[in-house]
Design an enzyme around this catalytic site. Structure first.
Site, PDB file in Angstrom:
ATOM      1  N   SER A  83       0.828  -1.203  -0.012  1.00  0.00           N
ATOM      2  CA  SER A  83      -0.182   0.019   0.025  1.00  0.00           C
ATOM      3  C   SER A  83       0.760   1.116   0.015  1.00  0.00           C
ATOM      4  CB  SER A  83      -0.944  -0.030   1.298  1.00  0.00           C
ATOM      5  OG  SER A  83      -1.935   0.903   0.968  1.00  0.00           O
ATOM      6  N   HIS A  97      -7.334  -5.587   0.020  1.00  0.00           N
ATOM      7  CA  HIS A  97      -6.253  -4.921   0.358  1.00  0.00           C
ATOM      8  C   HIS A  97      -5.279  -5.189   1.188  1.00  0.00           C
ATOM      9  CE1 HIS A  97      -4.106  -1.177  -0.516  1.00  0.00           C
ATOM     10  NE2 HIS A  97      -3.963  -0.858   0.785  1.00  0.00           N
TER      11      HIS A  97
END
Ligand SMILES: *[C@@H]1O[C@H](CO)[C@@H](O)[C@H](O)[C@H]1NC(C)=O
Ligand SMILES: *[C@@H]1O[C@H](CO)[C@@H](O)[C@H](O)[C@H]1NC(C)=O
Length: 419
Positions: A184, A387
């Site tokens: 990320s 994610h």
């Protein structure tokens, strides 16, 4: 578990917001530079690593602009007893609101760093300025607003190269380059570094970007989509919100979320759950590891990191922080922020991405990929992969860790003598 985290993070804030809505006075929500993050009773990462039977070290390095950064290290594997062997350096960099602990939550059998150590690597963990472990500066007090005047640009431009150079120097085996793994925000900062200080491309062997975040127009995250129209522009909201420590109960943040999403969605955790950003959907999550996530997170960040992301979401560009046209003129010599020239990145990039990622949409990842001259795409087939799954999923060992380590080992075999 999401609910427990949510209650932990949010119940108090919801009450506060209810008060705030009645008062409807923004002035009390001006900068409060007092650090408010609860850091007491947090066990340090090196202790957690040792508890798993691995050697652990804690290191500090100073960035060019004076931030004191903490790195952790698993220097070798007790199983291999390879402390005197050549051990290729790998640096792992965490995401937003996170810290190095995020890499080890699923324990010695399953988490990437331990498997890397058992495959002969010298494993380093970065901690971005402002997080749990990197809250000091040579001259600026943590309590001074100037401490918090940074976004992920500065993390990429100053912190990551300081970590890389420190790891190379400390390893002492005359290695010229490293393997890098980012999740990320850990991908964003790598792209910032490699496009802004292009000499660092030569210091990369292989780079693995998990859930790459650069272009953001298509991201699906409800919280970001809700707040970005306010915070993704230079205006009174971003001025009030910016350049301070972000704590999950930031009053202005909650006030905006409350007004934009409505109290019901807040109570349901649909709109403001930071835990959601960290962990994603729960389908694949290792639930046994969730209490460890709660113990170590959130780990601190500057609100400017959030503003910078929201600017990207609004503008559709991957570019420097937007200070507004007059300050941009002073900073950059142009009224809009300059783009990150990702087309200049020559390092071998591996993009690991998935369909169910609310923060790194496939279209946005592909847009990035189209600009990168030297990249390989690794699309996760599981349609539910979210994610947070890159570090938290039950299947991460086979879906992610094994193929990543194979790529690194293959590189070492091909280039072993060059180091
Ligand atoms: C899940 O996490 C727990 C706690 O760290 C760990 O003991 C277990 O091995 C993990 N399992 C998988 C498949 O990740
Ligand atoms: C912060 O860094 C300074 C050195 O610049 C040091 O003297 C001080 O003890 C550090 N503070 C903490 C809390 O580690």
């Amino acid at each position: 578990m999401k609910l427990i985290l949510f209650i932990g993070f949010s119940l108090v804030f919801t009450l506060k917001v209810a008060v705030a809505i009645n008062g409807a006075d923004l002035l009390p929500y001006l900068h409060n530079p007092e650090p408010q993050l609860q850091l007491k009773n947090r066990k340090s990462m090196d202790q957690r690593i040792r508890d798993h039977g691995y050697p652990a070290e804690k290191h500090k390095t100073i960035t060019e602009d004076g931030y004191i950064i903490t790195l952790f290290r698993i220097p070798y594997s007790n199983k291999l007893q390879n402390q005197d062997a050549y051990r290729p350096i790998v640096l792992l960099q965490h995401g937003l609101f996170s810290c190095s602990d995020a890499w080890i939550l699923t324990g010695p059998e399953n988490a990437l760093p331990f498997i890397l150590a058992d495959n002969g690597f010298d494993v380093w963990f970065g901690n971005a300025r402002g997080n749990t472990y990197s809250r000091n500066h040579t001259t600026i007090s943590l309590k001074h607003p100037n401490f918090w005047r940074f976004s992920w640009h500065e993390i990429g431009y100053y912190d990551i190269p300081a970590m890389i150079d420190y790891a190379i120097a400390t390893n002492g085996q005359n290695q010229k380059s490293i393997h890098y793994v980012g999740h990320s925000q850990g991908t964003t900062v790598n792209l910032v570094l490699l496009s802004s200080r292009t000499e660092y491309n030569a210091k990369m062997k292989t780079v693995h970007l998990f859930a790459p975040v650069a272009f953001m127009s298509n991201m699906n995250d409800k919280l970001v989509r809700t707040l970005a129209p306010y915070l993704g522009h230079t205006n009174v909201y971003s001025a009030l919100f910016g350049s301070q420590e972000f704590v999950p109960h930031n009053d202005l943040f909650m006030l905006l979320a409350y007004n934009a999403c409505g109290s019901e969605s807040i109570l349901l955790g649909l709109c403001t759950s930071i835990s959601y950003m960290l962990e994603g959907e729960e389908t694949n999550t290792n639930r046994t590891a969730l209490p460890l996530l709660a113990e170590t997170h959130p780990a601190g960040a500057s609100t400017d990191q959030i503003c910078h992301y929201m600017q990207e979401q609004q503008s559709g560009y991957f570019r420097r922080f937007d200070f507004g046209s007059s300050k941009n003129m002073k900073m950059y010599g142009q009224s809009t922020p300059p783009d990150y020239t990702v087309d200049q990145i020559t390092a071998e990039l591996h993009l690991w991405y998935s369909d169910n990622d609310d923060l790194a949409a496939v279209v946005d990842v592909e847009k990035l990929a189209d600009l990168l001259p030297n990249r390989e795409m690794h699309h996760v087939e599981d349609p539910t992969w979210a994610h947070g799954d890159f570090t938290m999923a039950m299947e991460a060992p086979t879906v992610i860790n094994e193929p990543v380590i194979d790529i690194m080992l293959d590189y070492e075999q091909r280039h072993g003598n060059e180091r």
